[in-house]
Design a protein around this motif. Structure first.
Motif, PDB file in Angstrom:
ATOM      1  N   GLU A 130      -1.965  21.040   1.872  1.00 26.56           N
ATOM      2  CA  GLU A 130      -3.393  20.797   1.605  1.00 26.56           C
ATOM      3  C   GLU A 130      -3.619  19.654   0.618  1.00 26.56           C
ATOM      4  OE1 GLU A 130      -1.965  23.723   1.533  1.00 26.56           O
ATOM      5  OE2 GLU A 130      -2.905  24.862   3.160  1.00 26.56           O
ATOM      6  N   VAL A 131      -2.705  19.497  -0.360  1.00 28.29           N
ATOM      7  CA  VAL A 131      -2.896  18.486  -1.406  1.00 28.29           C
ATOM      8  C   VAL A 131      -1.695  17.544  -1.415  1.00 28.29           C
ATOM      9  CG1 VAL A 131      -3.294  18.069  -3.861  1.00 28.29           C
ATOM     10  CG2 VAL A 131      -4.202  20.151  -2.782  1.00 28.29           C
ATOM     11  N   LYS A 132      -1.949  16.288  -1.071  1.00 29.44           N
ATOM     12  CA  LYS A 132      -0.912  15.269  -1.041  1.00 29.44           C
ATOM     13  C   LYS A 132      -1.072  14.330  -2.237  1.00 29.44           C
ATOM     14  CE  LYS A 132       0.627  16.470   3.120  1.00 29.44           C
ATOM     15  NZ  LYS A 132       1.983  17.002   3.345  1.00 29.44           N
ATOM     16  N   CYS A 133       0.055  13.998  -2.862  1.00 34.82           N
ATOM     17  CA  CYS A 133       0.049  13.081  -4.009  1.00 34.82           C
ATOM     18  C   CYS A 133       1.041  11.954  -3.748  1.00 34.82           C
ATOM     19  CB  CYS A 133       0.417  13.822  -5.289  1.00 34.82           C
ATOM     20  SG  CYS A 133       0.456  12.781  -6.761  1.00 34.82           S
ATOM     21  N   VAL A 134       0.621  10.712  -4.025  1.00 37.63           N
ATOM     22  CA  VAL A 134       1.466   9.542  -3.791  1.00 37.63           C
ATOM     23  C   VAL A 134       1.491   8.675  -5.043  1.00 37.63           C
ATOM     24  CG1 VAL A 134       1.701   7.392  -2.490  1.00 37.63           C
ATOM     25  CG2 VAL A 134       1.126   9.494  -1.295  1.00 37.63           C
ATOM     26  N   ASP A 135       2.683   8.229  -5.421  1.00 38.88           N
ATOM     27  CA  ASP A 135       2.856   7.307  -6.545  1.00 38.88           C
ATOM     28  C   ASP A 135       3.058   5.902  -5.985  1.00 38.88           C
ATOM     29  OD1 ASP A 135       3.531   5.941  -8.833  1.00 38.88           O
ATOM     30  OD2 ASP A 135       5.538   6.806  -9.012  1.00 38.88           O
ATOM     31  N   ILE A 136       2.119   4.996  -6.261  1.00 39.75           N
ATOM     32  CA  ILE A 136       2.219   3.623  -5.744  1.00 39.75           C
ATOM     33  C   ILE A 136       2.563   2.639  -6.857  1.00 39.75           C
ATOM     34  CG2 ILE A 136       0.681   4.023  -3.786  1.00 39.75           C
ATOM     35  CD1 ILE A 136      -1.553   2.658  -5.414  1.00 39.75           C
ATOM     36  N   ALA A 137       3.019   3.139  -8.004  1.00 40.22           N
ATOM     37  CA  ALA A 137       3.366   2.257  -9.119  1.00 40.22           C
ATOM     38  C   ALA A 137       4.606   1.397  -8.859  1.00 40.22           C
ATOM     39  CB  ALA A 137       3.565   3.080 -10.396  1.00 40.22           C
ATOM     40  N   PRO A 138       5.631   1.887  -8.109  1.00 43.66           N
ATOM     41  CA  PRO A 138       6.809   1.047  -7.881  1.00 43.66           C
ATOM     42  C   PRO A 138       6.452  -0.316  -7.304  1.00 43.66           C
ATOM     43  CG  PRO A 138       7.235   3.283  -7.147  1.00 43.66           C
ATOM     44  CD  PRO A 138       5.776   3.218  -7.492  1.00 43.66           C
ATOM     45  N   GLN A 139       7.159  -1.359  -7.760  1.00 47.95           N
ATOM     46  CA  GLN A 139       6.853  -2.725  -7.341  1.00 47.95           C
ATOM     47  C   GLN A 139       7.497  -3.052  -5.990  1.00 47.95           C
ATOM     48  OE1 GLN A 139       4.786  -5.016  -8.755  1.00 47.95           O
ATOM     49  NE2 GLN A 139       4.138  -3.355 -10.084  1.00 47.95           N
ATOM     50  N   GLU A 140       7.085  -2.346  -4.990  1.00 42.75           N
ATOM     51  CA  GLU A 140       7.510  -2.651  -3.631  1.00 42.75           C
ATOM     52  C   GLU A 140       6.475  -3.581  -2.998  1.00 42.75           C
ATOM     53  OE1 GLU A 140       9.729   1.576  -2.577  1.00 42.75           O
ATOM     54  OE2 GLU A 140       7.638   1.292  -2.042  1.00 42.75           O
ATOM     55  N   ASP A 141       6.828  -4.116  -1.850  1.00 43.20           N
ATOM     56  CA  ASP A 141       5.870  -4.954  -1.137  1.00 43.20           C
ATOM     57  C   ASP A 141       4.648  -4.113  -0.770  1.00 43.20           C
ATOM     58  OD1 ASP A 141       4.775  -6.145   1.606  1.00 43.20           O
ATOM     59  OD2 ASP A 141       5.839  -7.746   0.544  1.00 43.20           O
ATOM     60  N   LEU A 142       3.471  -4.710  -0.902  1.00 47.18           N
ATOM     61  CA  LEU A 142       2.237  -3.971  -0.627  1.00 47.18           C
ATOM     62  C   LEU A 142       2.208  -3.418   0.789  1.00 47.18           C
ATOM     63  CD1 LEU A 142      -0.424  -6.270  -2.349  1.00 47.18           C
ATOM     64  CD2 LEU A 142       0.590  -4.161  -3.224  1.00 47.18           C
ATOM     65  N   ASN A 143       2.773  -4.165   1.717  1.00 49.32           N
ATOM     66  CA  ASN A 143       2.781  -3.714   3.120  1.00 49.32           C
ATOM     67  C   ASN A 143       3.674  -2.494   3.324  1.00 49.32           C
ATOM     68  OD1 ASN A 143       1.025  -5.741   4.010  1.00 49.32           O
ATOM     69  ND2 ASN A 143       2.714  -7.221   4.205  1.00 49.32           N
ATOM     70  N   VAL A 144       4.677  -2.333   2.453  1.00 51.31           N
ATOM     71  CA  VAL A 144       5.558  -1.171   2.552  1.00 51.31           C
ATOM     72  C   VAL A 144       4.806   0.095   2.168  1.00 51.31           C
ATOM     73  CG1 VAL A 144       7.640  -0.084   1.600  1.00 51.31           C
ATOM     74  CG2 VAL A 144       7.637  -2.531   2.123  1.00 51.31           C
ATOM     75  N   GLN A 145       3.927  -0.021   1.169  1.00 50.89           N
ATOM     76  CA  GLN A 145       3.171   1.142   0.705  1.00 50.89           C
ATOM     77  C   GLN A 145       1.885   1.359   1.499  1.00 50.89           C
ATOM     78  OE1 GLN A 145       2.629   0.323  -3.480  1.00 50.89           O
ATOM     79  NE2 GLN A 145       4.584   1.267  -4.035  1.00 50.89           N
ATOM     80  N   ARG A 146       1.494   0.387   2.285  1.00 49.55           N
ATOM     81  CA  ARG A 146       0.243   0.491   3.037  1.00 49.55           C
ATOM     82  C   ARG A 146       0.181   1.742   3.918  1.00 49.55           C
ATOM     83  NH1 ARG A 146      -3.971  -2.809   4.873  1.00 49.55           N
ATOM     84  NH2 ARG A 146      -4.740  -2.230   6.930  1.00 49.55           N
ATOM     85  N   PRO A 147       1.258   2.078   4.675  1.00 45.39           N
ATOM     86  CA  PRO A 147       1.197   3.294   5.513  1.00 45.39           C
ATOM     87  C   PRO A 147       0.909   4.567   4.716  1.00 45.39           C
ATOM     88  CG  PRO A 147       3.072   1.931   6.144  1.00 45.39           C
ATOM     89  CD  PRO A 147       2.529   1.347   4.894  1.00 45.39           C
ATOM     90  N   LEU A 148       1.381   4.625   3.458  1.00 44.79           N
ATOM     91  CA  LEU A 148       1.113   5.796   2.629  1.00 44.79           C
ATOM     92  C   LEU A 148      -0.369   5.924   2.326  1.00 44.79           C
ATOM     93  CD1 LEU A 148       4.026   5.426   0.033  1.00 44.79           C
ATOM     94  CD2 LEU A 148       3.957   6.949   2.004  1.00 44.79           C
TER      95      LEU A 148
END
Length: 544
Positions: free
Chosen positions: A111-129
Motif C-alpha cells: 500500500e505504501v511505497k517509498c523511493v530514495d532518489i538521492a543517489p547520483q545516478e543518471d536521471l533517466n535511470v531513476q525515471r521509471p521509479l
C-alpha cells in the motif's frame, strides 16, 4: 503540551494496526518524548517545527504520521499519486530515512511505497521509479529539483506532506537557492514539518517560507544526553602522544564496543587507518570523497556489527564560516551532500574518540550525539593538544551552563610514561605513514570502491547476501607491514594496564595458544601447554 498531560503509548495514538505491528517488530516499547508530542499534532494535520537533540527519535516522529496519513488517503483515492516528499541535506541521511520508512511499512509495503532518489545516478535511470508514482519520495533538495526540471516529477497537484529533516543544515550545505526554487513547484496548500537539532537563523528563514501557523515543539532537554548516560573525558596530549595512547587503548582492549574516531581532514582519516593497520587493528574509513553508495554501505555494515571501528573525517566543519582556521581550497572531488557528524544514524555506538578536537561547539555536540542514543550508555574521549585547549574551554563552558556545581568533563587518567615502550613502536608506525602512502591509499580505496559499485552493482542486486563480502575495513597495504607489530609482548605492558585489559600470564598463555610468549616458556616443567598436541612443539622436539 504541558508536563501534566497524560503520557501516550503508540497504541493510544489511533495508528493503523499495520504500523503498530511494524513498531512492535522494531522493538520500540514506548514513544520517545518528541514522538509522544509530535505524532498527535501531525495526525491532526498541523504544521510543526520540531526541535530536538540528535538521537531523540525525530525520524520516526514524522515518518509514522506520514505513513498513517497515506493509509487514510488510500481509502478514498482513486489513483496512485505522490503524497509525501522528505528532504534531507545528505545522501546518507536520505538512505537511512528511506530505510526507517520501509521498516515502518513492512506490514503494508504493497500500500505504501517509498523511493530514495538521492543517489547520483543518471536521471533517466531513476525515471521509471518516478513514473510509478511512489507514495513517499526521499531526496536532497538539489536532486529533487533536477527531476522536476527534467519533467520526471510533478508534485503540483498531488503533494499532501512536505518534510525537511536536519533543517538547520539545508542552507549551510548550499541548498538555499535550490530549496526556494523547489518550493515554487509545490502546491499552494500542504502540511509541512521542519525537524532540526537547533533553531538557527537558517531554520527561522525556512520556517517563514515553508510553514503556515506552525506549532513549535522545543523540548526542554539538553543538547546532549545527561551525565548519567553520557560521560565526557578529555586527555591532554600532542600528536605522537595521541597516536601512542590510541594504539594502547585499542590494542589492549581498554576501550570496548563500537567506536567512532573523529578527525578533521580526509588525509588524517587515512593516516589513522594506515597507522592502526600496522598493528593489526582493522578500521573502516568514512569521508566525503567516497561514493555515496559506499558511505551508506559502510554505515550499514557498521550498524550490523561487521566491524567495530570507523575513522570518520568531519571536514564539513572546516568549511563553516566563523571558524578560527581559514577555509582551505581543495581540488579534490568532495561530495557536498555528505557529513559524518550529523544526521547519520550510527547504532549502538559505545565510544566516540575525538583524535582531532572539533573546531566549534556544535561540531562537538553532534559528534558526541553519535553515542548514548535512545537509552544506551556512551562515552566521549577527546584528545586535546596545547593549541586546542581554548576550544575545549569553550565547549566545556557551553555544556556546563546551568550545571556549575557538577563538572561534566572528567580528566582521563592515563600515565603516558607507563606505555613508553608502546611509544617507540608508535613513532615508527606514525613516521611510516608518509604523504605519498596517504595519497596512494586514497586513490586505491576510491578506485576499489568505484569498481565494486559500478561493475558489481547488478550482481549484488540479485545476490544481496554476497554484499557482505565487500568489507570496508580491509588493509590498504600502502605502508609496509611489520608482522611483529601486530603482537604485544607482555613485558612492555605495565602491571596496572594488565589488570585493566584483563591480561595475565594464565590468560595470555591460553589466548595465544603457543605463540611468542608460550614458546619462551615451553622448556619449563610446569608449562600447562606441554601436553597439548601442537605442531610447533612436535617439530621442535624432533629436532632436539
Amino acid at each position: 503540551m504541558e508536563d501534566e498531560e497524560k503520557h501516550h503509548n503508540f497504541h493510544e495514538m489511533e495508528l493503523d494496526d499495520r504500523i503498530l505491528k511494524a513498531i512492535a517488530k522494531l522493538g520500540w516499547e514506548a514513544p520517545t518524548l518528541i514522538q509522544e508530542k509530535a505524532i498527535p499534532l501531525l495526525l491532526e494535520g498541523k504544521d510543526v517545527l520540531v526541535r530536538a537533540r540528535t538521537g531523540s527519535g525525530k525520524t520516526a516522529a514524522f515518518a509514522i504520521p506520514a505513513i498513517q496519513r497515506i493509509l487514510n488517503l488510500k481509502q478514498t483515492s482513486t489513483q496512485q499519486d505522490i503524497k509525501a516528499l522528505i528532504l534531507a541535506p545528505s545522501k546518507e541521511l536520505c538512505n537511512q530515512i528511506c530505510k526507517v520508512v520501509k521498516d515502518l511499512t513492512i506490514k503494508c509495503s504493497r500500500e505504501v511505497k517509498c523511493v530514495d532518489i538521492a543517489p547520483q545516478e543518471d536521471l533517466n535511470v531513476q525515471r521509471p521509479l518516478l513514473v510509478e508514482k511512489p507514495d513517499i519520495i526521499v531526496a536532497t533538495p538539489s536532486r529533487c529539483l533536477q527531476h522536476i526540471l527534467a519533467g520526471n516529477l510533478n508534485l503540483k497537484n498531488s503533494l499532501e506532506l512536505l518534510v525537511i529533516d536536519e533543517a538547520d543544515l539545508v542552507f549551510s550545505f548550499g541548498y538555499e537557492a535550490e530549496t526556494k526554487q523547489l518550493l515554487e513547484h509545490l502546491p499552494n496548500i500542504y502540511q509541512a514539518i521542519l525537524a532540526s537539532a537547533t533553531l538557527s537563523e537558517d531554520v527561522k528563514s525556512l520556517k517563514k517560507i515553508v510553514l503556515h501557523n506552525p506549532v513549535t515543539l522545543k523540548l526542554e532537554e539538553p543538547d546532549l544526553a545527561p551525565a548519567s548516560q553520557l560521560t565526557h573525558y578529555h586527555l591532554n596530549a600532542e600528536e605522537i602522544d595521541k597516536a601512542t595512547i590510541l594504539y594502547a587503548l585499542l590494542k589492549l582492549h581498554l576501550i570496548r564496543g563500537k567506536t567512532i574516531i573523529f578527525v578533521n581532514t580526509v588525509d588524517k582519516c587515512y593516516k589513522i587507518k594506515l597507522y592502526l593497520e600496522q598493528f593489526g587493528i582493522r578500521t573502516c574509513v568514512l569521508n566525503s570523497e567516497l561514493p555515496a553508495a559506499v558511505r551508506c554501505h559502510s554505515v550499514n555494515q557498521f550498524n550490523q556489527g561487521v566491524y567495530n571501528i570507523i575513522v570518520a573525517s568531519d571536514e564539513k566543519a572546516l568549511e563553516q564560516p566563523g571558524n578560527e582556521e581559514p577555509e582551505k581550497k581543495s581540488k579534490r572531488n568532495k561530495d557536498k551532500n555528505s557529513g559524518a557528524s550529523r544526521g547519520i544514524d550510527f547504532q549502538f555506538v559505545s565510544n566516540v574518540i575525538n583524535f582531532d578536537f572539533p573546531l566549534d561547539i556544535q561540531s562537538y555536540i553532534h559528534r558526541a550525539g553519535r553515542t548514548a542514543r535512545g537509552n544506551n550508555q556512551g562515552s566521549v574521549l577527546s584528545f586535546v593538544s596545547m593549541k586546542e585547549s581554548t576550544l575545549l574551554e569553550k565547549v566545556e563552558k557551553f555544556i556546563q551552563q546551568g550545571q556549575e556545581d557538577v563538572s561534566l568533563f572528567k580528566s582521563y587518567q592515563f600515565k603516558l610514561e607507563e606505555v613508553e615502550a608502546f611509544k617507540y613502536r608508535a613513532k615508527d608506525a606514525w613516521r611510516a605513514v608518509t604523504k605519498i602512502a596517504i595519497r596512494e591509499a586514497r586513490l586505491k580505496e576510491i578506485k576499489q570502491e568505484i569498481f565494486n559499485c559500478q561493475k558489481l552493482k547488478s550482481y549484488f542486486e540479485d545476490n544481496p547476501s554476497d554484499l557482505q563480502v565487500l568489507r570496508h575495513d580491509k588493509a590498504l597495504h600502502t605502508v609496509r607491514l611489520q608482522q611483529h607489530l601486530t603482537d604485544v609482548p607482555e613485558y612492555i605492558i605495565p602491571a596496572t594496564l594488565k589488570n585493566l585489559a584483563g591480561i595475565s600470564k594464565k590468560t595470555k598463555r591460553k589466548r595465544d595458544g603457543g605463540n611468542e610468549y608460550t614458546n619462551k616458556l615451553k622448556a619449563k616443567k610446569n608449562n600447562p601447554l606441554a601436553s597439548m598436541q601442537f605442531e610447533g612443539f612436535k617439530k621442535k622436539k624432533k629436532r632436539n
